[in-house]
Design an enzyme around this catalytic site. Structure first.
Site, PDB file in Angstrom:
ATOM      1  N   LEU A   1       2.721   5.911   2.504  1.00 24.65           N
ATOM      2  CA  LEU A   1       4.035   6.774   2.203  1.00 24.65           C
ATOM      3  C   LEU A   1       3.931   8.437   2.209  1.00 24.65           C
ATOM      4  O   LEU A   1       4.789   9.229   2.116  1.00 24.65           O
ATOM      5  CB  LEU A   1       4.464   6.244   0.779  1.00 24.65           C
ATOM      6  CG  LEU A   1       5.442   4.916   0.895  1.00 24.65           C
ATOM      7  CD1 LEU A   1       5.478   4.426  -0.502  1.00 24.65           C
ATOM      8  CD2 LEU A   1       6.664   5.310   1.489  1.00 24.65           C
TER       9      LEU A   1
ATOM     10  N   PRO B   1       0.912  -1.226   0.033  1.00 25.21           N
ATOM     11  CA  PRO B   1      -0.097  -0.063  -0.051  1.00 25.21           C
ATOM     12  C   PRO B   1       0.924   1.199  -0.066  1.00 25.21           C
ATOM     13  O   PRO B   1       1.862   1.294   0.587  1.00 25.21           O
ATOM     14  CB  PRO B   1      -0.774  -0.096   1.120  1.00 25.21           C
ATOM     15  CG  PRO B   1       0.062  -1.068   2.237  1.00 25.21           C
ATOM     16  CD  PRO B   1       0.706  -1.909   1.096  1.00 25.21           C
ATOM     17  N   CYS B   2       0.453   2.360  -0.778  1.00 24.83           N
ATOM     18  CA  CYS B   2       1.149   3.443  -0.761  1.00 24.83           C
ATOM     19  C   CYS B   2       0.696   4.548   0.032  1.00 24.83           C
ATOM     20  O   CYS B   2       1.390   5.618   0.179  1.00 24.83           O
ATOM     21  CB  CYS B   2       1.349   4.102  -2.271  1.00 24.83           C
ATOM     22  SG  CYS B   2      -0.069   4.506  -3.026  1.00 24.83           S
ATOM     23  N   GLN B   3      -0.430   4.256   0.571  1.00 26.85           N
ATOM     24  CA  GLN B   3      -0.913   5.662   1.292  1.00 26.85           C
ATOM     25  C   GLN B   3      -0.079   5.753   2.370  1.00 26.85           C
ATOM     26  O   GLN B   3      -0.155   7.108   2.895  1.00 26.85           O
ATOM     27  CB  GLN B   3      -2.599   5.036   1.805  1.00 26.85           C
ATOM     28  CG  GLN B   3      -3.389   4.942   0.860  1.00 26.85           C
ATOM     29  CD  GLN B   3      -3.596   3.284   0.420  1.00 26.85           C
ATOM     30  OE1 GLN B   3      -2.513   2.761   0.439  1.00 26.85           O
ATOM     31  NE2 GLN B   3      -4.560   2.939  -0.045  1.00 26.85           N
TER      32      GLN B   3
END
Length: 377
Positions: free
Chosen positions: A75, A71-73
């Site tokens: 970051l 998941p990139c959230q």
């Protein structure tokens, strides 16, 4: 060569199923969603499953490849920090921790293309600089599921990193042109998102737009399909699974523990299996990428198509498109094996109202036809 795979943030196993098709063996799965984990236990019955990546001290002995659709959230909150120091506080940092601790020679990461622009590109810089600090060479590329014979237009970001080999020969060596469409609306099935609001990527000819995960509370959000017959339907979940490259009813075990909309969420979040299988085959038999014309990247935006860096961390742009190949396919109309649900008049009316507010343009006659369809419902 058969690689031993560890899959983090595994979801319903798209990356891992693809790697199996590519000739590799999965030794560990990590997934914290209990419904997805239930599916994994049914589909990978002989593979150990852990629920929290933060509780995994090390990967199984002999792990050759770590795969992670991370998941990139999270970051977004560390994107301004530098290198691996910032990455340690994110979930992708857990993947890097395990890669370092277990001395894994190969990594495959997957995410949405938005990662390249998140925090003005700082999030991707954080990931790539962390890989360089760990001694990895890396290459990334945006790849479209549609290239592999599936009638779904779905661009996703993939990165291959290695301490032992050249990731460019895995991810960048294949490049193909998409042929011009022979037929279009109204002669072929066309997909669109009736829930898409006013954004401009919701139409696909002889394909569906990217399958979405739906709402956070499990409300399904399937695309609509206009068939050549003039019918408007939403596809069955079993065809949605097939549009992602899974066997029909792959997520059926979820019905034992959750509402039906959860299957749509998991399918929409998943990695397309044929893309992972292609990467898996190239890991076994690398191609040969010619970087002679590639030039150093000067920013400020990351290369949109593809890029790579050696262990010195100097980034080069690569001129390869989203189609590593262009596989034979059947038309979307014939790909669908299960009866669809008729699009409701309310959904059609809501979509039509949004077409007047947005920038997306449709083929002549489509909006009028859908207006008549809505009125007749």
């Amino acid at each position: 060569m058969t690689l031993t795979v560890a899959g983090l943030f595994a979801g319903i196993g798209g990356l891992e199923l693809g790697m199996t098709a590519g000739g590799h063996r999965t030794a560990l799965l990590v997934e914290n969603n209990p419904v997805a984990a239930h599916v994994l236990r049914r589909r990978f019955p002989d593979t150990p499953i852990e629920s929290d990546v933060r509780d995994v001290d090390a990967l199984p002995r002999g792990t050759d490849l770590l795969v992670a659709g991370f998941p990139c959230q999270d970051l977004s909150s560390v994107g301004r920090k530098a290198g691996i120091t910032g990455a340690r506080s994110s979930l992708v940092g857990e993947a890097l921790r395990l890669a370092r601790r277990s001395d894994v020679p190969w990594l495959v990461l997957e995410n949405v293309p938005f990662l390249m622009s998140l925090n003005g590109g700082a999030a991707l810089r954080l990931v790539t600089e962390s890989l360089t600090a760990l001694g990895y060479r890396w290459a990334y590329r945006v790849v479209d599921t549609n290239a592999f014979g599936l009638p779904q237009r779905r661009n996703r970001w993939y990165l291959v990193a290695s301490r032992d080999g050249d990731p460019r020969d895995v991810l960048l060596a294949d490049d193909a042109e998409r042929p011009e469409a022979i037929a279009t609306y109204p002669d072929v099935a066309c997909g669109f998102y009736w829930t898409e609001g006013t954004r401009s990527f919701g139409w696909a000819v002889d394909a569906v737009p990217p399958i979405k995960c739906g709402s956070s509370v499990g409300v399904a959000s399937p695309p609509a399909i206009r068939l050549p017959s003039g019918e408007y339907v939403t596809p069955d979940i079993r065809d949605a699974e097939r549009l992602q490259g899974f066997p029909s009813d792959w997520t059926a075990p979820a019905d034992e523990v959750a509402k039906g909309g959860e299957r749509w969420r998991m399918v929409g979040n998943s990695v397309s299996v044929p893309v992972a299988a292609w990467i898996g085959r190239r890991l076994d038999e690398p191609g040969r990428y010619d970087a002679a014309d590639d030039e150093p990247w000067a920013g400020p935006r990351w290369p949109r198509k593809a890029a790579w860096a050696d262990t010195d961390g100097v980034v080069y742009g690569a001129d390869v498109g989203p189609w590593p190949q262009w596989a034979d396919r059947v038309p979307l109309e014939h790909f669908l094996q299960h009866p669809g649900k008729p699009l409701s008049g309310r959904a059609a009316t809501g979509f039509i109202s949004r077409t007047h507010k947005g920038s997306l343009r449709f083929p002549p006659g489509f909006v009028d036809e859908l207006t008549d369809y809505a009125a007749a419902r």
